[in-house]
Design an enzyme around this catalytic site. Sequence first.
Site, PDB file in Angstrom:
ATOM      1  N   HIS A 336      -2.062   5.125   2.018  1.00 14.78           N
ATOM      2  CA  HIS A 336      -3.045   4.298   2.714  1.00 14.78           C
ATOM      3  C   HIS A 336      -3.862   4.791   3.152  1.00 14.78           C
ATOM      4  CE1 HIS A 336      -4.334   0.418   4.557  1.00 14.78           C
ATOM      5  NE2 HIS A 336      -3.892  -0.245   3.803  1.00 14.78           N
ATOM      6  N   ASP A 392       1.602  -2.966  -1.172  1.00 15.17           N
ATOM      7  CA  ASP A 392       1.341  -3.273  -2.766  1.00 15.17           C
ATOM      8  C   ASP A 392       2.431  -2.776  -3.613  1.00 15.17           C
ATOM      9  OD1 ASP A 392      -1.311  -4.068  -2.377  1.00 15.17           O
ATOM     10  OD2 ASP A 392      -1.805  -2.225  -1.781  1.00 15.17           O
TER      11      ASP A 392
END
Length: 491
Positions: A336, A392
């Site tokens: 991320h 996700d």
Amino acid sequence: MGRSLESAASDNTLSVRDNRTGKTYTIPIEDNSISATAFKAISAPKAKGEREENETEKGLRVQDKGFLNTAVLRSKITYIDGDAGILRYRGYPIEQLALQSSHLETAYLLIYGSLPTSAQYKVFQGEVMHHSVVHADAEQFFRSFRYDAHPMAILTSALAYLGSYYSEANPSLQGQNLFTKGDAASLAIIDKQIFRLIGKATTLAAMAYRVRQGRDFVTPPTGLSYTGSFLYQMDHLGETDYKPNPVLEKALDVLFLIHADHELNASATTVLQTGSSLVDPYSAVAAGCASLYGPLHGGANEAVIRMLISIGRPGNVPAFIEAVKKREKVLSGFGHRVYKTSDPRSFIVRKMADEVFEVTGKDELLETAMALHEAAMKDEYFVKRKLAPNVDFWSGLIYRAMGFPLDFFPVLFAVPRVVGWLAHWRQMMLQDGGVKIWRPRQIYVGAPKRDYVTMEQRVPVEGLRETPSAVAHSGISKRTMLASFKGKAKL
């Protein structure tokens, strides 16, 4: 002996020596940050042979490609510590909110700064749900899209279209200080648009879904929760007393809650950049939706499923891992931009996934996902690069298990993120000192001044990036080019 308060205060500065001139500058540090405009005072004479476009005499500029370390505003909304894996809404840990709160209650928190009382929440929920109904003309608008149009393209267009109904919310028509006065009348106008956008977000998304399914649209029901109403509008086909499955309804509510805001991500920044021109909030939110459309942002969970489908069975994971190391394959759902250890939202979603799978049955890709997760977490290549699973990685599996089509995943991200966009937009409209239009600087590295030459005197510039690409025409375009007709251009 301790230092004096005066001495300690003076230490909260940054001393910068400009070796070009020998001058030293003292720049104040506030909240562990310095003002970029302070560097404008650090100027120097233009060096011999230096490009005039550098504007050296006008002071230093701060270069930060991609906003890697630039703070563009002061905010009270969301705090993230990427190294420690912390996410808090208005000070509340995301783990506590996901366990005890709801999406609409958290929406109130993000927008207004505190958790609502029972009476406050009743009013807020009532207004949001009341404003979920759209004008009857919207049906014609949605039917104008191709049957295979991407739902994010439809939703983005619909959010912008929505603003055409509310001239009261357009500063271009009502005056540029419409949202920035801070008085009771201005706040009431702001809040009404917030009710409308949050309430209609699910309705517009459900309409985009049903366009793809070839179904009639459903009027938002009464008496259901925010996510319950959303599922009803997507799935109801005339059954009596239809109620969505409570496990799926709750799971979607938690997913909405943890996706509601994430500080100044790409789409939130887009909303603020657009909103800084004092455009209406519908246009600003539509711009954010367009930003979220991209595969590096809202399309990431869709990319995870496509990756897992391409891997196939668990036995293919080792070969995929090696291909990723060789940069032959792309690993989606790991790592991320902010989180350098783990994404706190991923633990919430992983736990919730088990509850969903008990109702829907396990997704056939779950074993592949688990094998990929285990292999990556044990591999030094990924551990060294701090590539842990993000939100996700698991949310895509839940959406798939719940029966949503892949290209609808970004919509399920956009609907709750409307809350965060509006929270940041409202905060900017009401900030001290008013709203200043966002206008970043650039470092110009192009050609210096040059004089125009006629076409006959020009030397051709070749190269893939320096010339337009050739277009291969077919069908009617090809036949028309081969035809003869009056006025046809000669090449």
